[in-house]
Design a protein around this motif. Structure first.
Motif, mmCIF file in Angstrom:
data_model
loop_
_atom_site.group_PDB
_atom_site.id
_atom_site.type_symbol
_atom_site.label_atom_id
_atom_site.label_comp_id
_atom_site.label_asym_id
_atom_site.label_seq_id
_atom_site.Cartn_x
_atom_site.Cartn_y
_atom_site.Cartn_z
ATOM 1 N N LYS A 27 0.837 -1.215 0.000
ATOM 2 C CA LYS A 27 0.000 0.000 0.000
ATOM 3 C C LYS A 27 0.860 1.248 0.000
ATOM 4 O O LYS A 27 0.626 2.184 -0.767
ATOM 5 N N GLY A 126 -6.887 10.067 5.956
ATOM 6 C CA GLY A 126 -5.960 9.092 6.520
ATOM 7 C C GLY A 126 -6.510 8.667 7.856
ATOM 8 O O GLY A 126 -7.498 9.211 8.346
ATOM 9 N N CYS A 127 -5.879 7.676 8.427
ATOM 10 C CA CYS A 127 -6.377 7.177 9.687
ATOM 11 C C CYS A 127 -6.180 8.205 10.778
ATOM 12 O O CYS A 127 -5.209 8.973 10.773
ATOM 13 N N LEU A 129 -4.921 9.070 13.934
ATOM 14 C CA LEU A 129 -3.941 8.502 14.861
ATOM 15 C C LEU A 129 -3.424 9.567 15.808
ATOM 16 O O LEU A 129 -2.311 9.496 16.299
ATOM 17 N N ARG A 132 -1.538 14.584 13.087
ATOM 18 C CA ARG A 132 -0.766 14.173 11.912
ATOM 19 C C ARG A 132 -0.626 15.376 11.010
ATOM 20 O O ARG A 132 -1.510 15.690 10.241
ATOM 21 N N ASP A 319 2.956 0.766 12.333
ATOM 22 C CA ASP A 319 1.789 0.078 11.781
ATOM 23 C C ASP A 319 1.666 -1.349 12.311
ATOM 24 O O ASP A 319 0.607 -1.969 12.196
ATOM 25 N N ARG A 345 -2.428 6.446 18.986
ATOM 26 C CA ARG A 345 -2.540 5.129 18.379
ATOM 27 C C ARG A 345 -2.846 4.023 19.388
ATOM 28 O O ARG A 345 -2.510 2.867 19.163
ATOM 29 N N ARG A 385 -5.056 -0.358 11.198
ATOM 30 C CA ARG A 385 -4.262 -1.366 11.929
ATOM 31 C C ARG A 385 -4.980 -1.858 13.183
ATOM 32 O O ARG A 385 -4.786 -3.002 13.594
ATOM 33 N N ARG A 411 -9.197 -0.674 3.614
ATOM 34 C CA ARG A 411 -8.309 0.388 3.128
ATOM 35 C C ARG A 411 -6.936 -0.176 2.803
ATOM 36 O O ARG A 411 -6.280 0.307 1.877
HETATM 37 C C1 LIG Z 1 -1.608 4.993 9.022
HETATM 38 C C2 LIG Z 1 -1.705 4.303 7.917
HETATM 39 O O1 LIG Z 1 -2.061 4.743 6.700
HETATM 40 P P1 LIG Z 1 -2.300 6.235 6.265
HETATM 41 O O2 LIG Z 1 -0.965 6.883 6.406
HETATM 42 O O3 LIG Z 1 -2.685 6.054 4.842
HETATM 43 O O4 LIG Z 1 -3.386 6.749 7.148
HETATM 44 C C3 LIG Z 1 -1.375 2.905 7.905
HETATM 45 O O5 LIG Z 1 -0.983 2.414 6.832
HETATM 46 O O6 LIG Z 1 -1.498 2.272 8.966
#
Ligand SMILES: C=C(OP(=O)(O)O)C(=O)O
Ligand SMILES: CC(=O)N[C@H]1[C@@H](OP(=O)(O)OP(=O)(O)OC[C@H]2O[C@@H](n3ccc(=O)[nH]c3=O)[C@H](O)[C@@H]2O)O[C@H](CO)[C@@H](O)[C@@H]1O
Length: 433
Positions: A27, A126-127, A129, A132, A319, A345, A385, A411
């Motif tokens: 990915k 994006g996730c 977390l 970011r 991850d 996370r 994840r 995803r």
């Molecule tokens: C955080 C991830 O992806 P992204 O950066 O696309 O949110 C991930 O691959 O776990």
């Protein structure tokens, strides 16, 4: 991320995983490569080993939205991209409805800058977390001559890039996507660019290989100090995407959790970095047999607890921290996890607690008290994840674990249900988008 609520994974625990799993294309390599393919003004790019994941669908939708012609031959896992018609400046926009669903959308900005002279970002997802930021990207583009302005009222970022040229760039931390994005911004900018404190991830090296084949002049990949000499044009080429080390790590941990034995086709032990050594300390046995990675865990021997700190490659991958936490609930003793990349996370801990785990969290540090017997229950995938980690927990839990929203798993993991069922797991993916 509300559209996929109805997809869910139902997992019934208790079966060891045995057999062969095909590890998908990465990915985190394919997304920058789709962005890079848009830099070629002539010809058609062919990407092979493309994972059938939602983020790829979103990336291809975005590529079409800005004017590329895209074919996804799913059975062949091959994408063909024709970016010769990227010349309508009205389309130099990353619209919120697509871009907010995956963070990789920011990787389209270099193509918009070079091919259309400007870019408007209406939302990058994006996730979730924790915090970011994308400041390294925007500051880097500005140091290459772009004019970056924020439209706070609309929550848009506008980038004017009529006059890009080489420059001296650095990253505060070795950002994965940041490194790829600055390289792509530099490859067609006249003059020399240096990027200090660049990321070392294998996907970054794969992207550099792809760009080099396209005609870019990049040196220093994998050293942390990258030099780019701008060229006038890039050519469309063919490239096979490297295998996904996170997908491989998740399947390895699933074999470990269930006391099984699996062959991971295309997986490479050296791409796991420190994660390899941590899993070995827990009792997982690896044997690299050419391009197939064999993984087993003796179901008779207890899993040992582990200490892990996430850090950029080759450190323990953030991850893989979520599936490691799920695995640690099955180890005999206290495991210690320090999440040093993302401050948000640990959403997984509440879900694992619902299943019977005992986890103490203090900021970005967690202590997992194992071994606890897990029980199946409905749980929430807060991010990709976390979703994979909950499926892993479900493979061992008593009864049925229902993981939703499944979109977040989809995803990043291709045909997850099919591959798990082929290994003997009792997993059903319900619903569709
Ligand atoms: C955080 C991830 O992806 P992204 O950066 O696309 O949110 C991930 O691959 O776990
Ligand atoms: C598509 C992709 O490749 N995603 C991966 C990539 O994400 P991504 O590339 O987004 O991660 P980065 O390495 O950029 O980010 C790491 C940390 O640096 C911070 N930061 C980053 C950029 C920036 O401009 N400013 C800033 O402060 C982030 O907020 C984060 O806390 O690497 C992460 C860390 O290995 C992985 O979890 C993701 O799977």
């Amino acid at each position: 991320m509300s559209m996929g609520q109805e997809v869910r994974y139902r997992v019934r625990g208790g079966r060891p995983l045995n057999g062969t799993a095909f590890i998908q294309g990465a990915k985190n390599a394919v997304l920058p490569m789709i962005g890079a393919a848009l830099l070629a003004a002539k010809g058609r790019t062919v990407l092979r080993n493309v994972p059938l994941i939602e983020d790829v669908h979103r990336a291809l939708e975005l590529a079409e939205h800005i004017g590329a012609k895209v074919e996804f031959h799913e059975a062949e896992r091959t994408v063909v991209i024709d970016a010769s018609q990227l010349n309508d400046p009205e389309r130099a926009v990353l619209p919120a409805d697509i871009a907010s669903r995956f963070r990789g959308s920011v990787l389209f900005v270099p193509a918009l800058m070079h091919r259309m002279g400007h870019a408007r970002i209406e939302g990058v997802g994006g996730c979730n977390l924790g915090s970011r930021k994308l400041d390294f990207h925007y500051r880097g583009f500005a140091r290459l001559g772009a004019e970056v302005t924020e439209d706070d009222a609309r929550n848009h970022i506008n980038i004017e890039a009529g006059n890009l040229r080489g420059g001296h760039l650095y990253l505060d931390t070795p950002s994965h996507t940041g490194t790829e994005n600055l390289i792509m911004a530099a490859v067609l900018a006249p003059g020399t660019t240096v990027i200090e404190h660049a990321a070392l991830e294998p996907e970054v090296i794969d992207v550099i290989e792809f760009l080099t084949r396209m005609g870019a002049k990049i040196s220093g990949g994998g050293t942390g100090f990258i030099t780019v000499e701008g060229v006038d044009e890039l050519t469309a080429v063919e490239h096979t995407i490297m295998s996904d080390r996170i997908d491989a790590g998740v399947f390895a941990m699933m074999a470990a959790a269930t006391g099984g034995e699996v062959s991971l086709v295309g997986a490479h032990l050296e791409h796991l970095g420190v994660a390899r050594w941590k899993l070995e300390q827990m009792g997982v046995e690896f044997a690299q047999q050419g391009a197939v990675l064999h993984v087993r865990r003796d179901a008779g021997a207890p899993l040992r607890p582990i200490n892990a700190v996430t850090s950029p490659y080759p450190g323990f991958a953030t991850d893989l921290q979520s599936p490691l936490m799920a695995l640690a609930t099955m180890a005999e003793g206290e495991s210690y996890l320090h999440e040093a990349i993302y401050d948000g996370r640990f959403a997984l801990t509440d879900e694992l607690t619902k299943m019977g785990a005992k986890i103490e969290v203090d900021g970005t540090r967690a202590i997992v008290h194992g071994h606890t017997a897990l029980r199946g229950t409905p749980v929430v995938a807060h991010d990709l994840r976390t979703g994979a980690a909950l499926v892993l927990a479900g493979l061992v839990a008593e009864g049925e674990t229902v993981v939703a929203p499944g979109y977040l798993v989809d995803r990043g993991h291709a045909q997850f249900e099919k591959r798990l069922v082929a290994l003997g797991a009792d997993v059903v993916r319900e619903g569709s988008e």
